[in-house]
Design a protein around this motif. Sequence first.
Motif, short mmCIF file in Angstrom:
data_model
loop_
_atom_site.label_atom_id
_atom_site.label_comp_id
_atom_site.label_asym_id
_atom_site.label_seq_id
_atom_site.Cartn_x
_atom_site.Cartn_y
_atom_site.Cartn_z
N ALA A 1 0.83 -1.21 0.00
CA ALA A 1 0.00 0.00 0.00
C ALA A 1 0.86 1.25 0.00
N ARG A 2 1.93 1.23 0.77
CA ARG A 2 2.81 2.40 0.86
C ARG A 2 3.61 2.61 -0.42
N ILE A 3 3.97 1.53 -1.08
CA ILE A 3 4.65 1.64 -2.37
C ILE A 3 3.75 2.36 -3.37
N VAL A 4 2.49 1.94 -3.42
CA VAL A 4 1.54 2.53 -4.36
C VAL A 4 1.18 3.95 -3.96
N ALA A 5 0.95 4.19 -2.67
CA ALA A 5 0.56 5.52 -2.20
C ALA A 5 1.61 6.56 -2.56
N ASP A 6 2.86 6.20 -2.43
CA ASP A 6 3.95 7.14 -2.74
C ASP A 6 3.92 7.55 -4.21
N GLN A 7 3.69 6.58 -5.08
CA GLN A 7 3.66 6.87 -6.51
C GLN A 7 2.39 7.62 -6.91
N LEU A 8 1.27 7.30 -6.27
CA LEU A 8 0.02 7.99 -6.59
C LEU A 8 0.07 9.45 -6.18
N SER A 9 0.75 9.74 -5.08
CA SER A 9 0.90 11.13 -4.66
C SER A 9 1.54 11.96 -5.76
N LYS A 10 2.51 11.36 -6.45
CA LYS A 10 3.22 12.06 -7.52
C LYS A 10 2.36 12.17 -8.78
N SER A 11 1.71 11.08 -9.15
CA SER A 11 0.97 11.08 -10.41
C SER A 11 -0.36 11.83 -10.33
N LEU A 12 -0.99 11.84 -9.15
CA LEU A 12 -2.28 12.51 -9.00
C LEU A 12 -2.15 13.95 -8.51
N GLY A 13 -0.96 14.31 -8.04
CA GLY A 13 -0.74 15.69 -7.61
C GLY A 13 -1.40 16.04 -6.29
N GLN A 14 -1.70 15.03 -5.47
CA GLN A 14 -2.28 15.26 -4.15
C GLN A 14 -1.65 14.28 -3.16
N SER A 15 -1.69 14.62 -1.88
CA SER A 15 -1.18 13.71 -0.86
C SER A 15 -2.04 12.46 -0.81
N VAL A 16 -1.38 11.32 -0.78
CA VAL A 16 -2.05 10.03 -0.62
C VAL A 16 -1.43 9.36 0.60
N LYS B 1 -12.07 4.81 -12.82
CA LYS B 1 -11.20 4.68 -13.98
C LYS B 1 -9.88 5.41 -13.78
N LYS B 2 -9.94 6.61 -13.22
CA LYS B 2 -8.72 7.39 -13.01
C LYS B 2 -7.80 6.69 -12.01
N LEU B 3 -8.39 6.13 -10.95
CA LEU B 3 -7.60 5.41 -9.95
C LEU B 3 -7.02 4.13 -10.54
N GLN B 4 -7.84 3.42 -11.32
CA GLN B 4 -7.37 2.19 -11.94
C GLN B 4 -6.16 2.47 -12.83
N GLU B 5 -6.27 3.49 -13.66
CA GLU B 5 -5.17 3.82 -14.57
C GLU B 5 -3.93 4.25 -13.79
N ALA B 6 -4.12 4.95 -12.67
CA ALA B 6 -2.97 5.40 -11.87
C ALA B 6 -2.25 4.23 -11.22
N VAL B 7 -3.02 3.28 -10.67
CA VAL B 7 -2.40 2.11 -10.03
C VAL B 7 -1.73 1.23 -11.08
N GLN B 8 -2.39 1.04 -12.22
CA GLN B 8 -1.81 0.22 -13.27
C GLN B 8 -0.54 0.85 -13.84
N ALA B 9 -0.47 2.18 -13.82
CA ALA B 9 0.75 2.86 -14.26
C ALA B 9 1.91 2.54 -13.33
N VAL B 10 1.61 2.45 -12.02
CA VAL B 10 2.64 2.06 -11.05
C VAL B 10 3.10 0.64 -11.34
N LEU B 11 2.12 -0.24 -11.59
CA LEU B 11 2.43 -1.65 -11.82
C LEU B 11 3.27 -1.85 -13.08
N ARG B 12 3.02 -1.02 -14.09
CA ARG B 12 3.71 -1.19 -15.37
C ARG B 12 4.97 -0.35 -15.50
N ALA B 13 5.28 0.42 -14.49
CA ALA B 13 6.47 1.29 -14.53
C ALA B 13 7.75 0.46 -14.50
#
Length: 324
Positions: free
Chosen positions: A48-63, A267-279
């Motif tokens: 969860a923390r691995i994903v949260a860190d990356q989502l904070s960057k890609s979504l432009g908000q604190s996660v 959809k936006k969350l799905q794409e953001a998490v999948q972007a982390v997975l495919r990075a």
Amino acid sequence: MLKTSIGMLLTLGALLSSAPSFAETAYPTQTIRIVVPFTPGGGTDLTARIVADQLSKSLGQSVVVENRPGAASQLGISYVAKARPDGYTLLWTSADGISVLPAVKVNLPYKIPDSLAFVTSFASFPLILGVSSKLPINTMQEFIAYAKAHPGQLHYSSSGTGGGGHLQPAYMAKVLGLDMVHVPFESAAPAVVAVAGGHAEFTNVAPSTVGPYLTAGTVRAIATTGRNRTSMLPDLPTMTELGYPQLTEDFFYGMYAPAGTPPDIIKKLQEAVQAVLRAPGTTEKLHSLGLEPLDLSSDEFKDFVIKDLNRWTEIAKAIDFHLD
């Protein structure tokens, strides 16, 4: 003049209907909380923390990750299921409270799949059968022999009653004809600590959770429940290789939201998490933790969970176990 006005209204209506919704353009505008229904230190919390860190960057908000452990993860799951469906309170969890616990407990404060929106999966993993290094057990054969020689004296720790770490060894006991005692904890992390400290004889947990204790030599890995050998412990045999294919089980991590969350947010969350997975580098990172990428869309993830729930329902019947 009237025709002109009508034309302008029709044009404006067409533009509005084709424009993205407010949620699509504005979300997120505030901090997003990812609820983990276990204590810190286990595989669920770590991923969860691995994903949260990356989502904070890609979504432009604190996660931020918020731990809400208890009752084999049902407290945290129930909290999210009842939260406002606006995309700001999300759930990150394993199979325990999603497809295992619902198979043995009818009166849960949430219902799978109806109470949650399925965002996406992230990774799959086996359980590692880890025994206390204080025991004279190095192989599955020695484990079975020791358990039969000490009926009722082997205690196995888990992340909670009704979770995967409970039902998997309970089913193993049924299949192998063993008499063992369950000791529940709030999450997998203290369950492994109990084995390392000699307060329980063995546990079945994720590779990422037990890994440090294997390295320290306080816990010894005997087998994996995975369909394939784990990349983290390539020399560790699977239950199928050992002759027990019915004990093969893979678990999973993924993200959920409260039911009713707008599809564009999902959809936006799905794409953001999948972007982390495919990075680049993510697969290698997951392999180092004994995890395999599990890249499913929202609909695919929902179908996957329902099939897993059906599987655990059959196991619950086989061991005649249910919770009131």
